[in-house]
Structure formats: structure tokens, C-alpha cells
Design a protein around this motif. Structure first.
Motif, mmCIF file in Angstrom:
data_model
loop_
_atom_site.group_PDB
_atom_site.id
_atom_site.type_symbol
_atom_site.label_atom_id
_atom_site.label_comp_id
_atom_site.label_asym_id
_atom_site.label_seq_id
_atom_site.Cartn_x
_atom_site.Cartn_y
_atom_site.Cartn_z
ATOM 1 N N GLU A 27 -41.546 67.831 33.763
ATOM 2 C CA GLU A 27 -40.566 67.056 33.000
ATOM 3 C C GLU A 27 -41.253 66.137 31.982
ATOM 4 N N THR A 28 -42.462 65.685 32.316
ATOM 5 C CA THR A 28 -43.213 64.839 31.394
ATOM 6 C C THR A 28 -43.603 65.638 30.154
ATOM 7 N N LEU A 29 -43.972 66.884 30.334
ATOM 8 C CA LEU A 29 -44.354 67.734 29.199
ATOM 9 C C LEU A 29 -43.140 68.232 28.429
ATOM 10 N N LEU A 30 -42.130 68.715 29.144
ATOM 11 C CA LEU A 30 -41.002 69.391 28.509
ATOM 12 C C LEU A 30 -39.838 68.472 28.147
ATOM 13 N N GLY A 31 -39.733 67.322 28.826
ATOM 14 C CA GLY A 31 -38.584 66.456 28.581
ATOM 15 C C GLY A 31 -37.301 67.178 28.947
ATOM 16 N N HIS A 32 -36.325 67.146 28.055
ATOM 17 C CA HIS A 32 -35.043 67.804 28.310
ATOM 18 C C HIS A 32 -34.975 69.201 27.690
ATOM 19 N N THR A 33 -36.092 69.657 27.113
ATOM 20 C CA THR A 33 -36.090 70.974 26.474
ATOM 21 C C THR A 33 -36.543 72.041 27.461
ATOM 22 N N LYS A 34 -36.376 73.281 27.094
ATOM 23 C CA LYS A 34 -36.778 74.403 27.948
ATOM 24 C C LYS A 34 -38.118 74.991 27.535
ATOM 25 N N GLN A 35 -38.648 74.548 26.383
ATOM 26 C CA GLN A 35 -39.928 75.090 25.945
ATOM 27 C C GLN A 35 -40.645 74.107 25.046
ATOM 28 N N ILE A 36 -41.981 74.225 25.049
ATOM 29 C CA ILE A 36 -42.825 73.480 24.114
ATOM 30 C C ILE A 36 -43.930 74.419 23.669
ATOM 31 N N ASP A 41 -57.422 75.419 20.981
ATOM 32 C CA ASP A 41 -58.468 76.143 20.251
ATOM 33 C C ASP A 41 -57.902 76.828 19.008
ATOM 34 N N GLY A 42 -56.952 76.153 18.346
ATOM 35 C CA GLY A 42 -56.369 76.685 17.120
ATOM 36 C C GLY A 42 -55.281 77.722 17.317
ATOM 37 N N HIS A 43 -54.916 78.007 18.569
ATOM 38 C CA HIS A 43 -53.889 79.009 18.853
ATOM 39 C C HIS A 43 -52.698 78.355 19.554
ATOM 40 N N PRO A 44 -51.471 78.715 19.120
ATOM 41 C CA PRO A 44 -50.294 78.160 19.787
ATOM 42 C C PRO A 44 -49.946 78.939 21.063
ATOM 43 N N TYR A 45 -49.627 78.221 22.110
ATOM 44 C CA TYR A 45 -49.164 78.814 23.369
ATOM 45 C C TYR A 45 -47.785 78.250 23.655
ATOM 46 N N GLN A 46 -46.911 79.095 24.154
ATOM 47 C CA GLN A 46 -45.566 78.653 24.494
ATOM 48 C C GLN A 46 -45.469 78.430 26.003
ATOM 49 N N LEU A 47 -45.038 77.237 26.399
ATOM 50 C CA LEU A 47 -44.758 76.931 27.795
ATOM 51 C C LEU A 47 -43.251 76.816 27.906
ATOM 52 N N ARG A 48 -42.651 77.645 28.769
ATOM 53 C CA ARG A 48 -41.190 77.618 28.874
ATOM 54 C C ARG A 48 -40.738 77.742 30.318
ATOM 55 N N ILE A 49 -39.524 77.304 30.550
ATOM 56 C CA ILE A 49 -38.889 77.422 31.858
ATOM 57 C C ILE A 49 -37.946 78.620 31.809
ATOM 58 N N THR A 50 -38.071 79.519 32.775
ATOM 59 C CA THR A 50 -37.200 80.689 32.834
ATOM 60 C C THR A 50 -35.849 80.311 33.433
ATOM 61 N N LYS A 51 -34.913 81.254 33.405
ATOM 62 C CA LYS A 51 -33.592 81.037 34.011
ATOM 63 C C LYS A 51 -33.693 80.766 35.507
ATOM 64 N N LEU A 52 -34.749 81.285 36.145
ATOM 65 C CA LEU A 52 -34.938 81.070 37.581
ATOM 66 C C LEU A 52 -35.753 79.810 37.888
ATOM 67 N N GLY A 53 -36.104 79.037 36.833
ATOM 68 C CA GLY A 53 -36.818 77.786 37.039
ATOM 69 C C GLY A 53 -38.319 77.913 37.133
#
Length: 59
Positions: A27-36, A41-53
Motif C-alpha cells: 500500500e505504501t508503494l501503490l497507494g490507492h492505484t492498482k499499478q505503478i 537501470d534505465g528500464h521501466p518495470y510495471q508492478l500491479r495487483i491482479t484481480k485475485l490480489g
């Protein structure tokens, strides 16, 4: 995450704080969103919460 799980996580982090990396609640990283996006190292990574949590990190 319910209160019991948070307390369990807190006690594990406190008890082993010198042996393990920092514990950061999702929750500290994502807040109220489902992804960040995390830039590593110069590359974007997506961290997300799935429908199953579940958390998924993708490049």
C-alpha cells in the motif's frame, strides 16, 4: 490485507530487521492505484495487483 496479517508482517520485520531487507507494505508503494512503474537501470518495470490480489512485476 487484514489487521492480523499486518501485525504478523510487522513482527517479522521488527524481529529480523538487521538480517532481512526493509519491509515495505504494498500500500505504501501503490497507494490507492492498482499499478505503478518502477525505473530500474534505465528500464521501466510495471508492478500491479491482479484481480485475485497477487502482485506481478513485469518488464
Amino acid at each position: 490485507m487484514n489487521e492480523k496479517n499486518i501485525l504478523d508482517l510487522d513482527s517479522k520485520c521488527i524481529r529480523s530487521n538487521q538480517l532481512l531487507p526493509r519491509c515495505i507494505p504494498s500500500e505504501t508503494l501503490l497507494g490507492h492505484t492498482k499499478q505503478i512503474f518502477i525505473l530500474h537501470d534505465g528500464h521501466p518495470y510495471q508492478l500491479r495487483i491482479t484481480k485475485l490480489g497477487k502482485l506481478i512485476l513485469t518488464k
